[in-house]
Structure formats: structure tokens, C-alpha cells
Write a protein that holds these residues in place. Structure first.
Motif, PDB file in Angstrom:
ATOM      1  N   SER A 572       0.824  -1.210   0.000  1.00  0.00           N
ATOM      2  CA  SER A 572       0.000   0.000   0.000  1.00  0.00           C
ATOM      3  C   SER A 572       0.859   1.261   0.000  1.00  0.00           C
ATOM      4  O   SER A 572       0.418   2.319  -0.471  1.00  0.00           O
ATOM      5  CB  SER A 572      -0.935   0.017   1.213  1.00  0.00           C
ATOM      6  OG  SER A 572      -0.212   0.000   2.428  1.00  0.00           O
ATOM      7  N   VAL A 573       2.084   1.172   0.518  1.00  0.00           N
ATOM      8  CA  VAL A 573       3.001   2.317   0.501  1.00  0.00           C
ATOM      9  C   VAL A 573       3.294   2.730  -0.942  1.00  0.00           C
ATOM     10  O   VAL A 573       3.307   3.919  -1.278  1.00  0.00           O
ATOM     11  CB  VAL A 573       4.304   1.972   1.257  1.00  0.00           C
ATOM     12  CG1 VAL A 573       5.344   3.072   1.091  1.00  0.00           C
ATOM     13  CG2 VAL A 573       4.018   1.746   2.742  1.00  0.00           C
ATOM     14  N   VAL A 574       3.524   1.751  -1.810  1.00  0.00           N
ATOM     15  CA  VAL A 574       3.772   2.049  -3.223  1.00  0.00           C
ATOM     16  C   VAL A 574       2.503   2.577  -3.881  1.00  0.00           C
ATOM     17  O   VAL A 574       2.553   3.488  -4.709  1.00  0.00           O
ATOM     18  CB  VAL A 574       4.297   0.809  -3.964  1.00  0.00           C
ATOM     19  CG1 VAL A 574       4.503   1.109  -5.454  1.00  0.00           C
ATOM     20  CG2 VAL A 574       5.607   0.329  -3.357  1.00  0.00           C
ATOM     21  N   CYS A 575       1.352   2.011  -3.521  1.00  0.00           N
ATOM     22  CA  CYS A 575       0.083   2.483  -4.099  1.00  0.00           C
ATOM     23  C   CYS A 575      -0.132   3.962  -3.811  1.00  0.00           C
ATOM     24  O   CYS A 575      -0.512   4.736  -4.707  1.00  0.00           O
ATOM     25  CB  CYS A 575      -1.080   1.665  -3.555  1.00  0.00           C
ATOM     26  SG  CYS A 575      -1.117  -0.045  -4.113  1.00  0.00           S
ATOM     27  N   THR A 576       0.084   4.365  -2.580  1.00  0.00           N
ATOM     28  CA  THR A 576      -0.081   5.773  -2.216  1.00  0.00           C
ATOM     29  C   THR A 576       0.881   6.642  -3.004  1.00  0.00           C
ATOM     30  O   THR A 576       0.503   7.691  -3.544  1.00  0.00           O
ATOM     31  CB  THR A 576       0.153   5.961  -0.708  1.00  0.00           C
ATOM     32  OG1 THR A 576      -0.785   5.181   0.025  1.00  0.00           O
ATOM     33  CG2 THR A 576       0.007   7.426  -0.310  1.00  0.00           C
ATOM     34  N   GLY A 617       6.229   2.875 -14.931  1.00  0.00           N
ATOM     35  CA  GLY A 617       6.241   1.471 -15.347  1.00  0.00           C
ATOM     36  C   GLY A 617       6.893   0.582 -14.322  1.00  0.00           C
ATOM     37  O   GLY A 617       6.416  -0.527 -14.053  1.00  0.00           O
ATOM     38  N   ARG A 618       7.984   1.064 -13.740  1.00  0.00           N
ATOM     39  CA  ARG A 618       8.654   0.264 -12.701  1.00  0.00           C
ATOM     40  C   ARG A 618       7.774   0.131 -11.459  1.00  0.00           C
ATOM     41  O   ARG A 618       7.655  -0.960 -10.891  1.00  0.00           O
ATOM     42  CB  ARG A 618       9.993   0.888 -12.322  1.00  0.00           C
ATOM     43  CG  ARG A 618      10.682   0.190 -11.138  1.00  0.00           C
ATOM     44  CD  ARG A 618      12.152   0.444 -11.117  1.00  0.00           C
ATOM     45  NE  ARG A 618      12.785   0.002  -9.887  1.00  0.00           N
ATOM     46  CZ  ARG A 618      13.093  -1.262  -9.602  1.00  0.00           C
ATOM     47  NH1 ARG A 618      12.797  -2.220 -10.466  1.00  0.00           N
ATOM     48  NH2 ARG A 618      13.689  -1.572  -8.467  1.00  0.00           N
ATOM     49  N   ALA A 619       7.152   1.213 -11.049  1.00  0.00           N
ATOM     50  CA  ALA A 619       6.285   1.150  -9.870  1.00  0.00           C
ATOM     51  C   ALA A 619       5.119   0.201 -10.100  1.00  0.00           C
ATOM     52  O   ALA A 619       4.752  -0.584  -9.218  1.00  0.00           O
ATOM     53  CB  ALA A 619       5.785   2.552  -9.519  1.00  0.00           C
ATOM     54  N   LEU A 620       4.519   0.267 -11.286  1.00  0.00           N
ATOM     55  CA  LEU A 620       3.419  -0.640 -11.594  1.00  0.00           C
ATOM     56  C   LEU A 620       3.892  -2.088 -11.595  1.00  0.00           C
ATOM     57  O   LEU A 620       3.178  -2.990 -11.136  1.00  0.00           O
ATOM     58  CB  LEU A 620       2.810  -0.289 -12.951  1.00  0.00           C
ATOM     59  CG  LEU A 620       2.078   1.058 -13.050  1.00  0.00           C
ATOM     60  CD1 LEU A 620       1.592   1.300 -14.475  1.00  0.00           C
ATOM     61  CD2 LEU A 620       0.912   1.128 -12.080  1.00  0.00           C
ATOM     62  N   ILE A 625       0.895  -4.707 -11.760  1.00  0.00           N
ATOM     63  CA  ILE A 625      -0.128  -4.056 -12.569  1.00  0.00           C
ATOM     64  C   ILE A 625       0.383  -3.894 -13.993  1.00  0.00           C
ATOM     65  O   ILE A 625       1.433  -3.274 -14.204  1.00  0.00           O
ATOM     66  CB  ILE A 625      -0.507  -2.687 -11.972  1.00  0.00           C
ATOM     67  CG1 ILE A 625      -1.162  -2.871 -10.599  1.00  0.00           C
ATOM     68  CG2 ILE A 625      -1.425  -1.912 -12.904  1.00  0.00           C
ATOM     69  CD1 ILE A 625      -1.498  -1.565  -9.889  1.00  0.00           C
ATOM     70  N   PRO A 626      -0.319  -4.422 -14.992  1.00  0.00           N
ATOM     71  CA  PRO A 626       0.117  -4.253 -16.381  1.00  0.00           C
ATOM     72  C   PRO A 626       0.091  -2.787 -16.795  1.00  0.00           C
ATOM     73  O   PRO A 626      -0.689  -1.992 -16.263  1.00  0.00           O
ATOM     74  CB  PRO A 626      -0.904  -5.060 -17.190  1.00  0.00           C
ATOM     75  CG  PRO A 626      -1.597  -5.947 -16.199  1.00  0.00           C
ATOM     76  CD  PRO A 626      -1.555  -5.224 -14.895  1.00  0.00           C
ATOM     77  N   ALA A 627       0.953  -2.445 -17.747  1.00  0.00           N
ATOM     78  CA  ALA A 627       1.025  -1.071 -18.241  1.00  0.00           C
ATOM     79  C   ALA A 627       0.662  -1.057 -19.726  1.00  0.00           C
ATOM     80  O   ALA A 627       1.533  -1.195 -20.580  1.00  0.00           O
ATOM     81  CB  ALA A 627       2.431  -0.506 -18.022  1.00  0.00           C
ATOM     82  N   PRO A 628      -0.617  -0.907 -20.065  1.00  0.00           N
ATOM     83  CA  PRO A 628      -1.024  -0.928 -21.470  1.00  0.00           C
ATOM     84  C   PRO A 628      -0.497   0.275 -22.236  1.00  0.00           C
ATOM     85  O   PRO A 628      -0.429   1.385 -21.698  1.00  0.00           O
ATOM     86  CB  PRO A 628      -2.556  -0.916 -21.401  1.00  0.00           C
ATOM     87  CG  PRO A 628      -2.877  -0.338 -20.070  1.00  0.00           C
ATOM     88  CD  PRO A 628      -1.761  -0.724 -19.155  1.00  0.00           C
ATOM     89  N   ALA A 629      -0.137   0.052 -23.491  1.00  0.00           N
ATOM     90  CA  ALA A 629       0.423   1.129 -24.306  1.00  0.00           C
ATOM     91  C   ALA A 629      -0.604   2.201 -24.613  1.00  0.00           C
ATOM     92  O   ALA A 629      -0.263   3.380 -24.743  1.00  0.00           O
ATOM     93  CB  ALA A 629       0.991   0.556 -25.598  1.00  0.00           C
ATOM     94  N   ARG A 630      -1.861   1.807 -24.745  1.00  0.00           N
ATOM     95  CA  ARG A 630      -2.910   2.798 -25.000  1.00  0.00           C
ATOM     96  C   ARG A 630      -4.228   2.316 -24.412  1.00  0.00           C
ATOM     97  O   ARG A 630      -4.466   1.130 -24.263  1.00  0.00           O
ATOM     98  CB  ARG A 630      -3.044   3.103 -26.484  1.00  0.00           C
ATOM     99  CG  ARG A 630      -3.232   1.905 -27.399  1.00  0.00           C
ATOM    100  CD  ARG A 630      -3.253   2.347 -28.860  1.00  0.00           C
ATOM    101  NE  ARG A 630      -3.487   1.247 -29.779  1.00  0.00           N
ATOM    102  CZ  ARG A 630      -3.676   1.402 -31.085  1.00  0.00           C
ATOM    103  NH1 ARG A 630      -3.659   2.622 -31.613  1.00  0.00           N
ATOM    104  NH2 ARG A 630      -3.881   0.363 -31.868  1.00  0.00           N
ATOM    105  N   MET A 631      -5.059   3.296 -24.089  1.00  0.00           N
ATOM    106  CA  MET A 631      -6.365   3.003 -23.491  1.00  0.00           C
ATOM    107  C   MET A 631      -7.413   3.936 -24.091  1.00  0.00           C
ATOM    108  O   MET A 631      -7.096   5.065 -24.462  1.00  0.00           O
ATOM    109  CB  MET A 631      -6.326   3.196 -21.970  1.00  0.00           C
ATOM    110  CG  MET A 631      -5.750   2.013 -21.210  1.00  0.00           C
ATOM    111  SD  MET A 631      -5.695   2.324 -19.426  1.00  0.00           S
ATOM    112  CE  MET A 631      -7.432   2.455 -19.027  1.00  0.00           C
TER     113      MET A 631
END
Length: 631
Positions: A572-576, A617-620, A625-631
Motif C-alpha cells: 500500500s506504501v507504493v500504491c499511495t 512502469g517500474r512502480a506498476l 499491474i500491467p502497463a497498457p500502451a494505449r487506453m
């Protein structure tokens, strides 16, 4: 003069930053470490005998309460005794020294016992941003401590549901964090493949389903088996309630059902071939489905343990340590008195009838971990209802002579509830994993992605929908501290404008879109600039907007935050941190137009967006958590 509201203590509240007792975290903050060198050099030059090392200075640096006060603050309390001066006097003298000795500092302002420092953004940006853009992250030293993290632990013959995902997400994130922090980690799973719940499931499967009904579907066999278990459990509960109300027929049916499940259990314990074959076949249905869930969730295991593995070793272990005098007999049962747990001191390990318990198997499993996998530290991710159980397990292991017992740790967590209260199969509000995945991917596709189908194609739409669903689930399960209950609220979890995994992923995709659109107009980051210190500092000096400074300062905390979360076993520390980082980026995006910039400012902003994209990207990734190229 404005009243200084900074506090004397540099300690941060849990969940707000690095562990205050840990000197390593600040060293992973690139800008804090560079500033500390200059502060230390100034002290050496003008305050001989100050008594602080550069690492001491790094650990003392903190952020002021508000950005307008400065980027960092150095408290002078520890210098008062050695220098025999009041902290405000030292702060005033040190501020003057810094302005004459450091070119890393734009301003140094004394405010009471603090020196508030504003960094030179040209030099600060040139130091930090290329490292992130090239993914040269600050790394802790390699650790010698070998750690095993046991998590997930589903029961076969039961369905995997949304509540199981908290354990899965939490355990996998802890594994990722510890590995990012330099530890060799073994990810382990422990399947509950024996016990009364299996006898109950097989009773219904064998006695209440016709031959043709016992043919499982081609897919989702584990879920199908879980529904059979639920039907059996609900029926026995109904009979029990009716029997209590005086229904003789229900009482007879309940007694017969209990006798039958006991018979099945004894046949399984006796390795009776026919019943064992049925158990193996149905067990495989569950295990195959679990494996598919783990593939979708991108959660991998290095070692798989099974409760059936440690059944007999557990009973042998009890006999061994009974003979050694570690365990004792009490009223026909074997166990150990752990007086440290005053409300339930006796820890039973073998019942009067000679059968073991869950605790018996946990001790045998711990020995297996220590001896077969040479681990130094053992972490168990299990819900908080098992807290007393693990206190007993760890105390018992210590009395058995295992030195690793002191490095055994239980990570308890609260339960997942629905918006209408706790999950209950009888209430019908349990969301099974397949339903969870399908509902989320369909909602994400409908609300965000369907409009791109013609442009993207079906494959990318489906891949992105699954990535956003997984990110939403992971963040939803990790964003609250382990001691807090989680309320599963799908609309909130997939909201790209809220505190959600989808918001983080959307921000990542937005940053990537900025870089792509710039590239389409021939505006790309000059990679040669990253190797030109003078030109780089001149470019990053253009980052004068408050939102640009805020984003640079947010990025410098990345590795420090990852280390803090690993040290505390609290994702949760990283999430915040990452939520606040994304908010800082979006404030930058709304006020600073990258595509319309030119010259050095364009290069500085392209570098800032690139560094943000890599850092996010590193934090995700450490959260899974995946990091999609586009949404």
C-alpha cells in the motif's frame, strides 16, 4: 516572519514514506543523496566537529510541509549538542555556508531550527531524469538473506472467488517488492488438498449426482466442483437448522450425511484405491483451474506444496519431539504449552484418536522449507483470523530448535466484503473468479474501449480489457493497508478518474501517447543530450513551472518508496506513492504543453515525460499491474 510549522521530528508516519529507523531508504533518493553531500561538505568547511556523516545528513533530510517553503529541509537539532549552539543559530550559519559552497542549491533559507533548501532544477533534473529515462534505477546492495513467501493457499474442491484475490495480490506484490529490494526470494504456494471439506464435496458428488451429472464441463471444472461443495455445505447447514428446530427427519438425514462424510474421509486417509482415484481426478480439476487463474493474474510460484505431502511427516514429527521431551501429553492429546499465549496456552498437535491437525502439518511444512530450501526467513501471507495459530507455530518451532523461527513472520490481512456486507454463499453474494473477470472486462470494454474496436482490432481490445481488469483488481486489493477491510466496488475500481488501478494505467497510456504524438511530428528526445552534462543541465533548467518541479521531486522518491514498502511488507506504501505521482503528472500535463514546446524546453519536457513513463512502469511492475500502451 511566518511562524515555522515544521516539527522537530523527521520521522514519517507509517505508510507516508520510508521506515524512520532504516538508514538505507534515503540513500536510494538520488536528489536527497546529492544534496546531503553538499550539506555535509558545507558542515565540514564551516562547522568543524559537527559529528555527522554524509549518510547521517541524508537520513535527516525531510520534505517541508508545503512546497513554497522549499524542496528539502534540514533540521539542525542534532548539531546543537556538538556545536554548542542553538538550532536556529546553526540553521542561519549553515544556510549562508550552503549559498557560498553549493551550486546544486538555488536557495537556502533559515526558518527557525530548519534550513529550507530549494534545488537548482537544471542540475537536479540533469542528475535524476536521465537515470530514470535509461532505467538506471538506484539499487540496494544484493542481500544474502534467502526468503520464502508462502501465499494464495486455496483449497481444492472449492471455488476461487474475489476474496481469494486479496491474498494472491498481496503475496505476489510482496515477492516482487522483496526481489526489487535485492533479496533472493522463493515464491511458494500451499494447497489444501485434504480435509473434511473434500469428504463433504465427494459425498455430494458420489451420492447426489446421477452418472451423467458427474461428467464435468470442458472448462471451469474447478468452479463446477466448488458449486458441488457449496450445495453439500448448504444442505447440511439446512438440515442442522431444521434438526435444532425439532425436525426428526432432518436430524436423521444430517446424522447419515455426517456418517457418510466420515467414511469417505477414513477411506481417503487409508489410501483406499477407488476413493483415492476419485480424489486425484477431482483434485486435478481444481489444480488446473488454479493454474489458469495464476497465468491470467501473472502470479508465478517457484515451489508448490500440498497438504497431502505433510500429513504423514507431521505425525512422525510429533512422535519425534514427544520422545525428545519438547512436546507433552495432556488429557490424551499431544501438544505443547506456550504460556506466552495466555488465553490459549496449549497448542494441540495430535488428537486423542491419533490424527494430526492443521498445526501438525504446518510444523512439518516449516521443517521442509528450512531443510530442503535452505531459507533464512519465512513469510506467511494468511488472513488475520490465523494470527494466534501462527504465534503458536513460531513459538513451537523455536522450542523445537529451529534458528529460523525468529525470522518467521505472519502477514495478516483483513477480509474482502461486498457493498452489501460480508460475502456468503448462502446469501448468494460471492463473486466467483470467472464471473469477476468477465464482468470487469465487459464493463471496461463497454465504457472505455469499444469505440476503438475498428481502429485497434479485437485482439488488442481483449488484451487491453484484461490488462485493465487485472490492474483494477490488483490496485483495489493493494491500495488499502492490510489491517483495513476491502469493499469490492467494481464501478469505483474501474473508474479512470478515481483512485484506481485504471487511473494509473490510463495515466501511463496518456504519457506514452504524448511521446508518440510528438514523434509523429518529428519531435523526439535527443539521446546524445543525455550524455552531455552541460547541455543537459541547460535544458532541464528550462523546467521552471511549479508543476514541472513537483513532478521531478515526486520521481526522486521512487526507489526509496519501493525499499520502504519491501522493508514493511506493505505494498500500500507504493500504491499511495504512485497515485500521488500520477496526480502530479496530470497537473503537469494540463498546464505544460509538450508538443507545442520548442528547443531546449521541448527536450527537457520530453525527457521529463520519458522519465515519468519509465518510473511509473517500474512502480506498476512491483505491484504486478500491467502497463497498457494505449487506453
Amino acid at each position: 516572519m511566518a511562524k515555522n510549522k515544521q516539527k522537530k521530528s523527521n520521522k514519517q508516519k507509517p505508510g507516508k514514506g520510508h521506515a524512520p529507523h532504516d538508514p538505507e531508504g534515503p540513500r536510494l533518493d538520488t536528489l536527497a543523496r546529492a544534496l546531503a553531500r553538499d550539506v555535509h561538505a558545507a558542515l565540514e568547511h564551516g562547522q568543524p566537529g559537527h559529528g555527522l556523516s554524509a549518510d547521517d545528513v541524508t537520513g535527516l533530510l525531510e520534505r517541508p510541509p508545503t512546497p513554497d517553503m522549499g524542496d528539502f529541509a534540514f533540521p539542525c537539532f542534532r548539531l546543537a549538542r556538538t556545536l554548542r549552539k542553538g538550532p536556529p543559530v546553526i540553521a542561519k550559519e549553515l544556510a549562508q555556508l550552503l549559498m557560498t559552497t553549493s551550486d546544486f542549491i538555488e536557495s537556502a533559507t533559515p526558518l527557525g531550527p530548519y534550513v529550507n533548501v530549494r534545488l537548482d532544477m537544471g542540475r537536479a533534473g540533469a542528475l535524476l531524469l536521465p537515470k530514470l529515462a535509461k532505467e538506471h534505477y538506484e539499487k540496494p546492495p544484493a542481500r544474502a538473506t534467502r526468503i520464502m513467501v508462502e501465499y494464495s493457499q486455496p483449497n481444492t474442491h472449492k471455488a476461487f472467488h474475489v476474496g481469494h484475490m486479496r491474498n494472491l495480490c498481496l503475496g505476489d506484490a510482496i515477492v516482487r517488492l522483496l526481489r526489487a529490494d535485492g533479496y533472493p526470494v522463493i515464491a511458494a504456494n500451499y494447497f489444501g488438498d485434504v480435509g473434511a471439506h473434500i469428504a463433504k464435496c465427494l459425498w455430494w458428488y458420489l451420492d447426489h449426482l446421477a452418472d451423467e451429472q458427474r461428467q464435468p464441463p470442458d472448462e471451469f471444472r474447478g468452479e463446477w466442483l466448488g458449486r458441488i461443495y457449496t450445495a453439500a455445505s448448504n444442505q447440511m447447514t439446512d438440515w442442522e437448522e431444521q434438526a435444532k428446530a425439532g425436525d426428526a427427519d432432518a436430524a436423521a438425514r444430517l446424522a447419515a450425511a455426517k456418517a457418510r462424510t466420515t467414511e469417505i474421509l477414513h477411506r481417503l486417509e487409508g489410501r483406499e484405491p477407488e476413493m483415492t482415484a476419485i480424489w486425484k481426478q477431482t483434485r486435478d480439476w481444481s489444480l488446473e483451474e488454479f493454474a489458469e487463474i495464476y497465468r491470467w493474474a501473472d502470479a508465478g510460484f517457484d515451489v508448490l506444496f500440498y497438504e497431502s505431502q505433510v500429513d504423514e511427516p507431521g505425525l512422525k514429527l510429533v512422535e519425534e519431539f514427544l520422545e525428545k521431551g519438547v512436546f507433552t501429553v495432556s488429557e490424551g492429546a499431544v501438544g505443547i504449552f506456550n504460556e506466552e499465549i495466555k488465553h490459549m496456552p496449549f497448542f494441540m498437535l495430535r488428537k486423542r484418536d491419533g490424527n494430526g491437525l492443521y498445526a501438525t502439518k504446518d510444523l512439518a511444512l516449516a521443517r521442509m522449507k528450512f531443510e530442503n530450501h535452505a531459507i533464512d526467513r519465512s513469510i506467511y501471507v494468511v488472513d488475520l483470523r490465523q494470527s494466534d495459530h501462527f504465534k503458536h507455530v513460531f513459538l513451537t518451532l523455536k522450542k523445537m530448535g529451529f534458528p529460523q523461527a525468529d525470522q518467521c513472520q505472519h502477514v495478516p490481512y483483513e477480509m474482502v466484503e461486498m457493498t452489501d456486507g460480508p460475502m456468503s454463499a448462502r446469501k448468494g453474494n460471492v463473486i466467483l473468479f470467472r464471473d469477476l473477470r468477465e464482468q470487469m472486462t465487459q464493463a471496461i470494454t463497454r465504457e472505455y474501449l469499444e469505440k476503438f474496436r475498428e481502429e485497434w482490432g479485437d485482439e488488442e481490445i481483449d488484451k487491453t480489457a484484461n490488462a485493465v481488469a487485472l490492474g483494477s483488481i490488483r490496485y483495489g486489493m493493494l491500495g488499502r493497508d492490510v489491517n483495513q477491510k476491502i469493499v469490492f466496488d467494481m464501478p469505483a475500481w474501474i473508474n479512470i478518474e478515481g483512485n484506481s488501478g485504471a487511473y494509473l494505467q490510463y495515466t501511463y497510456a496518456r504519457a506514452g501517447s504524448i511521446l508518440r504524438r510528438c514523434a509523429e511530428e518529428g519531435k523526439t528526445l535527443d539521446t546524445a543530450l543525455l550524455e552531455d552534462d552541460g547541455g543537459l543541465a541547460a535544458a532541464t533548467a528550462q523546467l521552471v513551472a511549479p508543476q514541472e518541479r513537483e513532478l521531478v521531486l515526486a520521481l526522486t522518491g521512487l526507489e526509496r518508496t519501493i525499499h520502504a514498502a519491501a522493508a514493511q511488507l506493505r505494498p500500500s506504501v507504493v500504491c499511495t506513492y504512485v497515485y500521488n505521482l500520477c496526480k502530479a503528472f496530470n497537473r503537469f500535463h494540463y498546464t505544460c504543453n509538450v508538443k507545442n514546446s520548442e528547443g531546449a524546453l521541448l527536450q527537457a519536457r520530453l525527457l521529463l515525460v520519458t522519465a515519468f513513463t519509465k518510473g511509473l512502469g517500474r512502480a506498476l511492475s512491483v505491484l504486478g499491474i500491467p502497463a497498457p500502451a494505449r487506453m
